[in-house]
Write a protein that holds these residues in place. Sequence first.
Motif, PDB file in Angstrom:
ATOM      1  N   ARG A 137      -4.717  48.152  29.924  1.00  0.00           N
ATOM      2  CA  ARG A 137      -5.097  48.165  28.744  1.00  0.00           C
ATOM      3  C   ARG A 137      -6.174  49.140  28.670  1.00  0.00           C
ATOM      4  O   ARG A 137      -6.581  50.261  28.214  1.00  0.00           O
ATOM      5  N   GLU A 138      -7.125  48.390  29.290  1.00  0.00           N
ATOM      6  CA  GLU A 138      -8.094  48.819  28.930  1.00  0.00           C
ATOM      7  C   GLU A 138      -8.625  50.039  29.514  1.00  0.00           C
ATOM      8  O   GLU A 138      -9.600  51.194  28.735  1.00  0.00           O
ATOM      9  N   LEU A 139      -8.291  50.268  30.749  1.00  0.00           N
ATOM     10  CA  LEU A 139      -8.430  51.664  30.801  1.00  0.00           C
ATOM     11  C   LEU A 139      -7.484  52.871  30.465  1.00  0.00           C
ATOM     12  O   LEU A 139      -7.882  54.005  30.184  1.00  0.00           O
ATOM     13  N   LEU A 140      -6.672  52.531  29.970  1.00  0.00           N
ATOM     14  CA  LEU A 140      -5.641  53.499  29.103  1.00  0.00           C
ATOM     15  C   LEU A 140      -6.477  53.902  27.948  1.00  0.00           C
ATOM     16  O   LEU A 140      -6.908  55.433  27.129  1.00  0.00           O
ATOM     17  N   GLU A 141      -7.510  53.283  27.247  1.00  0.00           N
ATOM     18  CA  GLU A 141      -8.014  53.358  25.826  1.00  0.00           C
ATOM     19  C   GLU A 141      -9.159  53.969  26.809  1.00  0.00           C
ATOM     20  O   GLU A 141      -9.219  55.177  25.476  1.00  0.00           O
TER      21      GLU A 141
ATOM     22  N   ARG B  10       8.266  36.392  33.439  1.00  0.00           N
ATOM     23  CA  ARG B  10       6.648  36.245  32.873  1.00  0.00           C
ATOM     24  C   ARG B  10       5.936  37.976  32.451  1.00  0.00           C
ATOM     25  O   ARG B  10       4.731  37.277  31.881  1.00  0.00           O
ATOM     26  N   ALA B  11       6.334  38.432  33.269  1.00  0.00           N
ATOM     27  CA  ALA B  11       5.939  39.940  33.315  1.00  0.00           C
ATOM     28  C   ALA B  11       5.321  40.342  31.408  1.00  0.00           C
ATOM     29  O   ALA B  11       4.458  40.937  30.949  1.00  0.00           O
ATOM     30  N   TYR B  12       6.961  40.150  31.040  1.00  0.00           N
ATOM     31  CA  TYR B  12       6.522  40.734  29.445  1.00  0.00           C
ATOM     32  C   TYR B  12       6.013  39.567  28.566  1.00  0.00           C
ATOM     33  O   TYR B  12       6.407  40.571  27.834  1.00  0.00           O
ATOM     34  N   ALA B  13       6.283  38.234  29.184  1.00  0.00           N
ATOM     35  CA  ALA B  13       5.863  37.744  28.154  1.00  0.00           C
ATOM     36  C   ALA B  13       4.398  36.985  28.029  1.00  0.00           C
ATOM     37  O   ALA B  13       4.275  37.199  27.290  1.00  0.00           O
ATOM     38  N   THR B  14       4.021  38.037  28.883  1.00  0.00           N
ATOM     39  CA  THR B  14       2.047  37.821  29.444  1.00  0.00           C
ATOM     40  C   THR B  14       1.495  39.599  28.244  1.00  0.00           C
ATOM     41  O   THR B  14       0.799  39.299  27.509  1.00  0.00           O
ATOM     42  N   ALA B  15       2.550  40.364  28.757  1.00  0.00           N
ATOM     43  CA  ALA B  15       2.566  41.526  28.328  1.00  0.00           C
ATOM     44  C   ALA B  15       2.793  41.183  26.480  1.00  0.00           C
ATOM     45  O   ALA B  15       1.423  42.087  25.356  1.00  0.00           O
ATOM     46  N   ARG B  16       3.561  40.697  26.269  1.00  0.00           N
ATOM     47  CA  ARG B  16       3.464  40.421  24.269  1.00  0.00           C
ATOM     48  C   ARG B  16       3.356  39.873  23.670  1.00  0.00           C
ATOM     49  O   ARG B  16       2.558  39.935  22.961  1.00  0.00           O
ATOM     50  N   LYS B  17       2.215  39.044  24.833  1.00  0.00           N
ATOM     51  CA  LYS B  17       0.746  37.818  24.384  1.00  0.00           C
ATOM     52  C   LYS B  17      -0.436  38.827  23.798  1.00  0.00           C
ATOM     53  O   LYS B  17      -0.920  38.997  23.138  1.00  0.00           O
ATOM     54  N   LEU B  18      -0.548  39.795  25.323  1.00  0.00           N
ATOM     55  CA  LEU B  18      -2.231  40.238  24.797  1.00  0.00           C
ATOM     56  C   LEU B  18      -2.021  41.620  24.467  1.00  0.00           C
ATOM     57  O   LEU B  18      -3.421  42.587  24.059  1.00  0.00           O
ATOM     58  N   TRP B  19      -0.851  42.374  24.623  1.00  0.00           N
ATOM     59  CA  TRP B  19      -0.327  43.558  24.021  1.00  0.00           C
ATOM     60  C   TRP B  19       0.355  44.070  22.832  1.00  0.00           C
ATOM     61  O   TRP B  19       1.339  44.529  23.205  1.00  0.00           O
TER      62      TRP B  19
END
Length: 225
Positions: A108-112, A132-141
């Motif tokens: 996210r930081e890289l894209l911003e 797991r990847a989905y649940a992590t991304a939904r939390k952090l982004w």
Amino acid sequence: MITPQDWADTRLLWDYHQMGHALRPCSVAIGLGSHDLGVADTAADLYKRGMAPLLVFTGATSPTTRERMPRGEAVHYRERAIALGVPASAILVEPRARNTGENVRFSRELLEAADVEVSSILLISKPYEERRAYATARKLWPEVEVVSASTPMTLTDYVDSIGDARLVIDMLVGALQRLLIYPEQGFMISQDVPGGVIDAYERLRQHGFTSRLIPESQASNPTHR
């Protein structure tokens, strides 16, 4: 010995870990670093199919990839994608992340920093890491739409590709443990886990498929993959 019941339980976990999302074009595709170059292969394929105009590969090294990918997971993924025909200009590399949370945050930081406008992400992982990847991304982004993807394959095909059935079962059990304990630590959103999946997980633990479990004393440590 892996019993018929063990295999039945493993298939329940395998099916649960996959999100079953319908693929659609997204702002960017993010390939999560791991030992599995199939993630890069799938990212390249989805790029060629017009599912994302830009690829981000994220990942440093881990104990399981240090020898196989000495230049870092993201770098090796980039090299693989270029070999498969993806132009270098369509790839960004995030070389620092050492766990799934860092994969998401640093990407996210890289894209911003690159001024890339993101409303949706195609999140590419190993087949048993989709949820797991989905649940992590939904939390952090949380403000972006997340579409989970992985290399389409059956459990049998995946076991054959790894060459170690017990290790695959251990990884599936470990991934489910993280889905159960990480929401309480703030690392991912909570997911509904059916009772039958919980029962299968407990039976596999009791049968000794435990090498990828996080000890309770370390369960709050976000550096674990």
